[in-house]
Every structure is written in structure tokens, then in C-alpha cells.
Motif scaffolding. Structure first.
Motif, PDB file in Angstrom:
ATOM      1  N   MET A 122     -19.212  -6.126 110.388  1.00 49.32           N
ATOM      2  CA  MET A 122     -20.169  -5.489 111.296  1.00 49.32           C
ATOM      3  C   MET A 122     -19.880  -5.861 112.751  1.00 49.32           C
ATOM      4  O   MET A 122     -20.051  -5.059 113.656  1.00 49.32           O
ATOM      5  CB  MET A 122     -21.596  -5.893 110.930  1.00 49.32           C
ATOM      6  CG  MET A 122     -22.132  -5.328 109.621  1.00 49.32           C
ATOM      7  SD  MET A 122     -22.306  -3.516 109.614  1.00 49.32           S
ATOM      8  CE  MET A 122     -20.834  -3.033 108.709  1.00 49.32           C
ATOM      9  N   LEU A 127     -21.724  -4.013 115.568  1.00 50.93           N
ATOM     10  CA  LEU A 127     -23.005  -3.912 114.874  1.00 50.93           C
ATOM     11  C   LEU A 127     -23.400  -5.273 114.304  1.00 50.93           C
ATOM     12  O   LEU A 127     -23.976  -5.370 113.220  1.00 50.93           O
ATOM     13  CB  LEU A 127     -22.922  -2.866 113.745  1.00 50.93           C
ATOM     14  CG  LEU A 127     -22.668  -1.419 114.171  1.00 50.93           C
ATOM     15  CD1 LEU A 127     -22.399  -0.540 112.958  1.00 50.93           C
ATOM     16  CD2 LEU A 127     -23.852  -0.875 114.954  1.00 50.93           C
ATOM     17  N   LEU A 130     -26.570  -6.334 112.412  1.00 50.25           N
ATOM     18  CA  LEU A 130     -26.806  -5.961 111.018  1.00 50.25           C
ATOM     19  C   LEU A 130     -26.181  -6.932 110.022  1.00 50.25           C
ATOM     20  O   LEU A 130     -26.363  -6.766 108.806  1.00 50.25           O
ATOM     21  CB  LEU A 130     -26.253  -4.555 110.750  1.00 50.25           C
ATOM     22  CG  LEU A 130     -26.899  -3.406 111.532  1.00 50.25           C
ATOM     23  CD1 LEU A 130     -26.209  -2.091 111.192  1.00 50.25           C
ATOM     24  CD2 LEU A 130     -28.377  -3.319 111.223  1.00 50.25           C
TER      25      LEU A 130
END
Length: 273
Positions: A122, A127, A130
Motif C-alpha cells: 500500500m 495508500l 490503508l
């Protein structure tokens, strides 16, 4: 034994997951064990003696070669019709959860294979927020299976630290007939290099999570004469890696299999990964 394999990653895409499933199906075919595969739409309709059921989905924005797959009631119907003795979830996410649901309804045992460190990846796709959520989801999913199969002791240790239970080692073998140093001369000839050249070899997906820009930086810093970097594989990060290696003695030879791949492995002096 009748085996149902549920995977969100299959041919024609080539990577470690698809290669493992390919060899598993070959093993089952040789032993006349019936198998069925649930995989993304666009996969071959049959492979190594197994029927392949295509499941629709949409591309994942940060990794369009993979898709979010949307299981339906028809999947459960086809699974029940096949009547498996065991269900194998390959690197499960959304489709894997559906397989787990139907397995519980049918009273069929489930094993899951862990291939990809999606949670840590991630960060590579910006990201990172997450990461914890993905770990929790995968832990919940895998801990409902009879066992989670992993390729190495280090992966087993990492998952155990994350609270995964029933982790079992499923090591990968090497075909020592296909992969042999005896193919070195043929591999060096194919590359057009002589014994004065040292070959650094990378084999794998050309994708951002492999952190190949680190390899490019290391090779640039090495700046050693009579040394060449050979990259075997394709993937979404190829353009970026080519740019990072611009002006260096590096070549991209694309995806290779069989004897061609074995010859390249034998031709290498250092494996970089």
C-alpha cells in the motif's frame, strides 16, 4: 479428491501467483485429480485439464492489471455443482471471501495460500493509510481457513507476528533438470557476451512494488566495467525502470519461459532481486 481453486490473479498475466497455480494444476492433472478454477474474466476457458470459470470485475486503479472481482450467486451454484472435497484460495481478497462463504455453506474445508504482501505494498501506491486495514482484513479472512500456506520461513514468521494462525510452510521446488549450469554456454551465446563480462540478472515482474529503482541506483553506483544488467520480465513499471537505467549497460529481454529462461539463469553471475 476434487479441488476447487479460487484466484483473483490468473493467466494470461504472468507472475509468481499464476506460475504456482499453473504448476499446481499440472500436478493435479498428472495425478488425474479433478479441478476447477474460478478466475478473472479473460483467462483461458480451460487450463491443464481444468475448467476455468471467468468472474467479472473492474481494474484496480493503482494496479490496472489486477481487478476487483464481483462474485455472484452463479459462482456458488457452479461451485456446488462441481462438489469439491477442498477449496484452495490463492492469495484471497474479495473473491476469496466469497469462496470462504460458499465453503462454509457447503461444509467444505478451505486452505489459503499467501503469496503477496499487499498490506505493505500500500505504501508503494501512496495508500499507506490503508496498511493496517488490509492487515486486519487478511488476518480475519485467513484465520477462518484450516491452514494458510506460505512459501518461506520468513513469511511464516511475519504472518505469525501479525496474528495469523495455522500457518504452514509450502516451499517451492526447483526443476533441476530444466535449470542447470550446463546451459550456461547457450545462455551466454544468446546474450552475446563472453567470459570477461559479468552478468547481473533480474527475473520477475517489472512493477513498482519490486522497488527496481533501488536496483537501478545500485547498478549506477557500481559503475563497474565489463558488467551488464539483464532484466527478464514485463510489467507496468517498465518505462520508469528504463528511464532509471538510461545510459547504463542494461538490457530488457521481455518475458521468458522454459529453456530460454533456464539458459538466462545459467548465464548470470549474480542474481539481483
Amino acid at each position: 479428491m476434487r479441488i476447487a481453486i479460487i484466484t483473483e490473479n490468473f493467466l494470461p498475466k504472468r507472475d509468481g501467483v499464476t506460475r504456482t497455480i499453473d504448476m499446481l494444476l499440472e500436478h493435479l492433472q498428472q495425478r488425474e485429480q479433478p479441478a476447477i478454477v474460478f478466475a478473472p474474466e479473460g483467462s483461458p476457458r480451460r487450463h491443464k485439464g481444468a475448467r476455468v470459470i471467468g468472474i467479472p470485475g473492474i481494474p484496480i486503479p493503482v494496479y490496472p492489471e489486477l481487478r476487483f472481482l464481483f462474485p455472484s450467486r452463479a459462482m456458488g451454484t457452479q461451485l456446488a455443482r462441481f462438489n469439491p472435497d477442498i477449496i484452495h484460495l490463492a492469495d484471497p481478497m474479495l473473491l476469496g471471501m466469497a469462496g470462504l462463504y460458499w465453503a462454509k455453506r457447503m461444509g467444505v474445508p478451505v486452505v489459503a495460500a499467501y503469496h503477496t504482501n499487499i498490506a505493505d505494498y500500500m505504501r508503494d501506491f501512496h495508500l499507506g493509510v490503508l496498511t493496517g486495514t488490509v492487515w486486519r482484513y487478511r488476518r480475519f479472512l485467513h484465520n477462518q481457513c484450516a491452514a494458510t500456506l506460505v512459501p518461506s520461513p520468513s513469511t511464516a514468521q511475519a504472518l505469525t507476528r501479525q496474528g495469523f494462525g495455522n500457518v504452514r510452510l509450502w516451499p517451492r521446488g526447483v526443476d533441476s533438470v530444466l535449470f542447470t549450469p550446463e546451459k550456461r554456454a547457450a545462455g551466454r551465446a544468446a546474450l552475446g557476451v563472453d567470459d570477461t563480462t559479468q552478468v547481473l540478472l533480474y527475473v520477475g515482474r517489472l512493477s513498482h512494488e519490486k522497488k527496481l529503482t533501488v536496483l537501478a541506483e545500485a547498478f549506477r553506483a557500481l559503475a563497474r566495467p565489463h558488467t551488464e544488467l539483464v532484466l527478464v520480465g514485463t510489467g507496468p513499471a517498465e518505462a520508469d525502470i528504463r528511464a532509471a537505467l538510461a545510459g547504463l549497460p542494461a538490457r530488457f529481454v521481455g518475458s521468458k519461459t522454459g529453456d530460454e529462461l533456464a539458459e538466462l539463469f545459467a548465464a548470470g553471475d549474480v542474481f539481483a532481486f
